[in-house]
Design an enzyme around this catalytic site. Structure first.
Site, PDB file in Angstrom:
ATOM      1  CB  VAL A 145      -0.975  -0.244   1.507  1.00 25.83           C
ATOM      2  CG1 VAL A 145      -1.732   1.534   0.949  1.00 25.83           C
ATOM      3  CG2 VAL A 145      -2.201  -1.298   1.198  1.00 25.83           C
ATOM      4  CG  ASP A 146       3.983   1.581   2.851  1.00 27.59           C
ATOM      5  OD1 ASP A 146       3.452   4.125   3.168  1.00 27.59           O
ATOM      6  OD2 ASP A 146       3.708   1.912   4.046  1.00 27.59           O
ATOM      7  CE1 TYR A 147       7.594   0.633  -5.888  1.00 21.13           C
ATOM      8  CE2 TYR A 147       5.674   0.529  -6.761  1.00 21.13           C
ATOM      9  CZ  TYR A 147       7.013   0.357  -6.444  1.00 21.13           C
ATOM     10  OH  TYR A 147       7.701   0.667  -8.529  1.00 21.13           O
TER      11      TYR A 147
END
Length: 409
Positions: A180-182
């Protein structure tokens, strides 16, 4: 050779941890000047996210760990204490010269320091101000903090990830990496690039971009979530089984596993021929893809028995010759041993103060006219403070030394 695509763009990067720094790193790769703001003494929170760390010449661990190194190449690092009036003045001064201001503080935090969008746009009306937060700038959850795994859970991703009900280890499961960060970093990059283009062609107007991890994970569920919106039913967890073409999944062979995806009826016929079971093609249960989806468990069980009869290498070669999509289940070492990965140059080497040949992952973009050819090692904490303050803000050495004594930088 042509200049990099974003040469001349200046990014002021107040982001920390992963999503925001990944986006800023993308801009650095593409030629923008990225000035990373870190806390004096401690730096980006990512620097404390555990081993492995690079060691100094005396063998002592530094604050340059793998987590930080993954998201901060091609940047300059300066240390500024934004809780001080002098530190706030520095940030506003740099913002006046920037094209993009990036931050991932909790909603409202930077307003206390006079570093919010409303204040910065008064200084620089053309600024593109990108805020990356967990839940966005509006809504009842806006004040909350959160991390990748929280959003995988709340956004529904974990509900469709993991072993199928009834199997050992069944239940919701987090994706192995901070996906999700990416994805949020990529969304932030797309938003900033779009706003830069809009500013260029529409008279110089800047704007605020609101990017959240929660929005990102929900949008990323794509066809899985659309199934729910159409049918009113949530799709089940399927383990390694596919979601469209059938059969698809990980199959155990005599000496390991491979991943197979049969995407259409022609591929099914060719796979059955490779497996020595051509009669399956005329079985009424399996003739069309929808038939195989309706009888998924049965066809998967048949295939599972057939794949056990030979090795991974044997089946991969036969399936590749037949034009059927498949691949080995690689660990990280095998990924970088793969000749195609090597041919694509996915591992790049940079010179770091504590590692003369530090390996990094190359940017996934390949340009024909403006190739990314240079990778600079992620900066040491505050490595470029003097250079940036003297070069952009014209601070003399006496003022810089005074700010250091005060703990501002």
């Amino acid at each position: 050779m042509s200049a990099l695509p974003l040469s001349g763009i200046k990014i002021l990067d107040l982001t920390r941890v992963l999503a925001g720094p990944l986006s800023a790193q993308m801009f650095g790769d593409l030629g923008a000047e990225v000035i990373k703001i870190e806390r004096p003494g401690a730096g980006d929170d990512a620097r404390a996210y555990g081993p492995p760390y690079l060691v100094d010449p005396e063998g002592r661990e530094t604050n340059n760990n793998a987590f930080y190194l993954s998201a901060n190449r091609n940047k300059k690092s300066i240390t500024v204490n934004i809780a001080t009036l002098e530190g706030q003045e520095i940030i506003r001064g740099l913002a006046a010269h920037a094209d993009v201001f990036m931050e991932n503080y909790k909603v409202g935090d930077l307003k206390r320091y006079g570093l919010d969008y409303g204040t910065i746009k008064e200084i620089n009306p053309g600024i593109i101000y990108c805020s990356v937060t967990g839940f966005g700038q509006t809504g009842p959850y806006a004040p909350r903090a959160g991390y990748d795994a929280i959003f995988q859970a709340m956004g529904g991703l974990m509900s469709v990830t993991g072993q199928m009900d009834g199997e050992p280890g069944a239940g919701p499961m987090k994706v192995g990496t901070s996906i999700v960060d990416y994805m949020t970093g990529m969304n932030a990059s797309i938003g900033i690039l779009s706003a830069l283009y809009h500013r260029k062609v529409n008279g110089g107007a800047g704007q605020l971009i609101d990017v959240s991890l929660f929005d990102t994970v929900i949008a990323s569920l794509s066809h899985s979530l659309q199934i729910y919106l159409v049918s009113g039913k949530s799709p089940p967890r399927r383990g390694t089984w596919g979601n469209g073409g059938a059969p698809a999944g990980v199959f155990r062979c005599a000496d390991g596993e491979l991943m197979l995806v049969v995407g259409n009826d022609g591929q099914f016929a060719r796979t059955c021929a490779v497996l020595g079971a051509p009669e399956l093609v005329s079985n009424p249960k399996f003739i069309k893809n929808n038939d195989r989806v309706a009888n998924y468990t049965e066809i998967m069980a048949i295939y599972a028995g057939l794949f056990l009869r030979n090795t991974v290498t044997y089946w991969l070669q036969k399936l590749e010759d037949a034009g059927v999509p498949c691949g080995p289940v690689n660990d990280f070492a095998q990924v970088f041993e793969d000749p195609h990965v090597q041919a694509r140059g996915m591992r790049v080497k940079v010179n770091h103060k504590f590692a003369s040949e530090l390996s990094l992952i190359r940017n996934a973009l390949t340009f024909s006219k403006t190739p990314i050819t240079g990778y600079r090692a992620p900066p040491l904490l505050g490595e470029n403070t003097d250079q940036v303050l003297s070069g952009i803000l014209r601070y003399d050495s006496e003022k810089i030394e005074d700010l250091k004594k005060q703990g501002v930088i």
